[in-house]
Design an enzyme around this catalytic site. Structure first.
Site, short mmCIF file in Angstrom:
data_model
loop_
_atom_site.label_atom_id
_atom_site.label_comp_id
_atom_site.label_asym_id
_atom_site.label_seq_id
_atom_site.Cartn_x
_atom_site.Cartn_y
_atom_site.Cartn_z
CE LYS A 13 59.18 9.36 -17.09
NZ LYS A 13 57.78 8.97 -17.02
CE1 TYR A 53 56.81 14.87 -18.32
CE2 TYR A 53 58.02 15.68 -16.56
CZ TYR A 53 57.54 14.47 -17.36
OH TYR A 53 58.10 13.40 -17.05
CG PHE A 61 48.48 14.91 -15.17
CD1 PHE A 61 49.72 15.11 -16.11
CD2 PHE A 61 47.29 15.03 -15.83
CE1 PHE A 61 49.72 15.46 -17.34
CE2 PHE A 61 47.22 14.97 -17.20
CZ PHE A 61 48.59 15.37 -18.15
NE ARG A 89 56.51 7.02 -27.21
CZ ARG A 89 55.87 7.70 -26.20
NH1 ARG A 89 56.78 8.42 -25.47
NH2 ARG A 89 54.69 7.79 -26.01
CB THR A 95 51.77 5.69 -20.95
OG1 THR A 95 52.20 6.09 -22.24
CG2 THR A 95 52.32 6.84 -20.17
NE ARG A 106 57.06 3.81 -19.91
CZ ARG A 106 56.47 4.98 -20.78
NH1 ARG A 106 55.83 4.51 -21.43
NH2 ARG A 106 57.22 5.91 -20.54
CG ASN A 116 56.01 5.77 -16.96
OD1 ASN A 116 57.15 6.47 -16.71
ND2 ASN A 116 55.18 6.28 -17.66
CG HIS A 119 60.39 10.99 -21.43
ND1 HIS A 119 59.28 11.53 -21.70
CD2 HIS A 119 61.39 11.64 -22.49
CE1 HIS A 119 59.26 12.33 -22.72
NE2 HIS A 119 60.63 12.35 -23.01
CD GLU A 132 60.98 14.78 -25.44
OE1 GLU A 132 59.97 15.02 -24.87
OE2 GLU A 132 61.48 13.74 -25.61
#
Length: 160
Positions: A13, A53, A61, A89, A95, A106, A116, A119, A132
């Site tokens: 990100k 998203y 948010f 993951r 998260t 993270r 964070n 993704h 995705e």
């Protein structure tokens, strides 16, 4: 792609890019034995952010997510390996970086839920990885190749 391989979408990100963490993220996934089959340094448009998203549209948010993910360039990638989505993951960590275990991406680099670093497709959302990948990559941008190290990563890689 061999019979037990799966492709998954991963993105560094804007905060991860700004902090110079692309190389570290790539190294960790390579060290795990996963294979990068696509990579793209890009600026996400407002439109793509809304698609990416989409499930959060209307939530309080949502605007913040869109604003953040379009605030600077990202590094979008497709990785391949056995159970790749779940593996990535686990390596990413929770998260919320405050809850992410040390040793996870993270846990080691993140401090804030809104920022964070990374993704990855959700292994609990069937089809998230394909969805995705298709959103960010055309089929001809993904490269199919044999990773010579695979025989040293997977026990049965030599005999299929």
């Amino acid at each position: 792609m061999s019979h037990h391989d799966e492709r998954t979408f991963v993105m560094v990100k804007p905060d991860g890019v700004q902090r110079g963490l692309i190389g570290d993220v790539v190294s960790r996934l390579e060290d795990k034995g996963l294979k990068m089959v696509g990579g793209k340094f890009m600026q996400i448009s407002e439109e793509l952010a809304h698609e990416h998203y989409g499930e959060h549209e209307g939530k309080p948010f949502f605007d913040g997510l869109v604003e953040f993910i379009t605030s600077g360039p990202v590094f979008a990638m497709v990785w391949e390996g056995a159970d790749a989505t779940r593996q990535v993951r686990r390596m990413m960590g929770a998260t919320d970086p405050q809850e992410a275990a040390p040793g996870t991406i993270r846990g080691d680099y993140g401090n804030d839920l809104g920022q964070n670093i990374i993704h990855g497709s959700d292994h609990e959302d069937p089809g998230a990885n394909e969805r995705e990948i298709e959103l960010f990559f055309d089929e001809d941008e993904l490269v199919d190749y044999e990773l010579d190290a695979a025989t040293w990563v997977y026990e049965d890689a030599g005999d299929h």
